[in-house]
Design an enzyme around this catalytic site. Sequence first.
Site, PDB file in Angstrom:
ATOM      1  N   HIS A   1       0.833  -1.190   0.000  1.00 23.01           N
ATOM      2  CA  HIS A   1       0.000   0.000   0.000  1.00 23.01           C
ATOM      3  C   HIS A   1       0.878   1.255   0.000  1.00 23.01           C
ATOM      4  O   HIS A   1       2.090   1.169   0.216  1.00 23.01           O
ATOM      5  CB  HIS A   1      -0.966   0.004   1.202  1.00 23.01           C
ATOM      6  CG  HIS A   1      -0.309   0.070   2.540  1.00 23.01           C
ATOM      7  ND1 HIS A   1      -0.204  -1.006   3.403  1.00 23.01           N
ATOM      8  CD2 HIS A   1       0.298   1.101   3.176  1.00 23.01           C
ATOM      9  CE1 HIS A   1       0.421  -0.641   4.500  1.00 23.01           C
ATOM     10  NE2 HIS A   1       0.749   0.630   4.394  1.00 23.01           N
TER      11      HIS A   1
HETATM   12  P1  TYD Z   1      -1.792  -2.902   7.598  1.00 24.01           P
HETATM   13  O1  TYD Z   1      -1.348  -1.483   7.677  1.00 24.01           O
HETATM   14  O2  TYD Z   1      -2.574  -3.315   6.375  1.00 24.01           O
HETATM   15  O3  TYD Z   1      -0.533  -3.867   7.769  1.00 24.01           O
HETATM   16  P2  TYD Z   1       0.622  -4.286   6.720  1.00 24.01           P
HETATM   17  O4  TYD Z   1       0.813  -3.144   5.771  1.00 24.01           O
HETATM   18  O5  TYD Z   1       1.814  -4.557   7.547  1.00 24.01           O
HETATM   19  O6  TYD Z   1       0.219  -5.511   6.004  1.00 24.01           O
HETATM   20  O7  TYD Z   1      -2.622  -3.229   8.909  1.00 24.01           O
HETATM   21  C1  TYD Z   1      -3.018  -4.546   9.231  1.00 24.01           C
HETATM   22  C2  TYD Z   1      -4.289  -4.469  10.073  1.00 24.01           C
HETATM   23  O8  TYD Z   1      -4.041  -3.768  11.287  1.00 24.01           O
HETATM   24  C3  TYD Z   1      -5.430  -3.744   9.384  1.00 24.01           C
HETATM   25  O9  TYD Z   1      -6.619  -4.444   9.666  1.00 24.01           O
HETATM   26  C4  TYD Z   1      -5.473  -2.404  10.039  1.00 24.01           C
HETATM   27  C5  TYD Z   1      -4.915  -2.653  11.420  1.00 24.01           C
HETATM   28  N1  TYD Z   1      -4.153  -1.516  11.934  1.00 24.01           N
HETATM   29  C6  TYD Z   1      -4.702  -0.743  12.957  1.00 24.01           C
HETATM   30  O10 TYD Z   1      -5.837  -0.963  13.419  1.00 24.01           O
HETATM   31  N2  TYD Z   1      -3.965   0.284  13.470  1.00 24.01           N
HETATM   32  C7  TYD Z   1      -2.726   0.591  12.995  1.00 24.01           C
HETATM   33  O11 TYD Z   1      -2.082   1.537  13.493  1.00 24.01           O
HETATM   34  C8  TYD Z   1      -2.184  -0.193  11.910  1.00 24.01           C
HETATM   35  C9  TYD Z   1      -0.831   0.109  11.344  1.00 24.01           C
HETATM   36  C10 TYD Z   1      -2.939  -1.236  11.428  1.00 24.01           C
END
Ligand code: TYD
Length: 132
Positions: free
Chosen positions: A49
């Site tokens: 992303h």
């Molecule tokens: P995501 O940012 O998509 O993780 P990555 O890029 O490492 O794969 O986040 C994973 C999950 O965690 C998503 O459901 C959103 C949640 N999340 C939060 O609730 N708070 C946060 O600060 C972050 C970074 C993620």
Amino acid sequence: MDIKFFDFKSFCGPLGNLTVVESNQYIPFDIKRVYFIHGVRGEGRRGFHAHKNLVQVAFCVTGMCKFLLDDGKEKKTVILDDMNKGLLIDKLIWHEMYDFSEDCVLTVIADNHYNESDYIRDYDEFLEELEK
Ligand code: TYD
């Protein structure tokens, strides 16, 4: 695309080391959020992303991982294995994290709270956003 690292303040001595990350001192923003990615197994690859506005700094407090950074024109790969150096993940940079060591604790410091509407999770949408 320039890859930017911030050098944290570090105090090293015979009793061990102390590393400091402070708002607007070693990183150029107010810290609103810190999160940790850990326990990533095997071929685990995360991220995929970009953010419309969020600016972040990432470093591994233990272990290592790789970061792919992509500004839509150029892709660069960086290894994070030094807790004294924070990698800038600027807004509108597509990023993926992979090759996590088993002991990796990836720490990310962000200039704002979690906001799903700030995420761009589709690569074509990311390219469109860059044209705006
Ligand atoms: P995501 O940012 O998509 O993780 P990555 O890029 O490492 O794969 O986040 C994973 C999950 O965690 C998503 O459901 C959103 C949640 N999340 C939060 O609730 N708070 C946060 O600060 C972050 C970074 C993620």
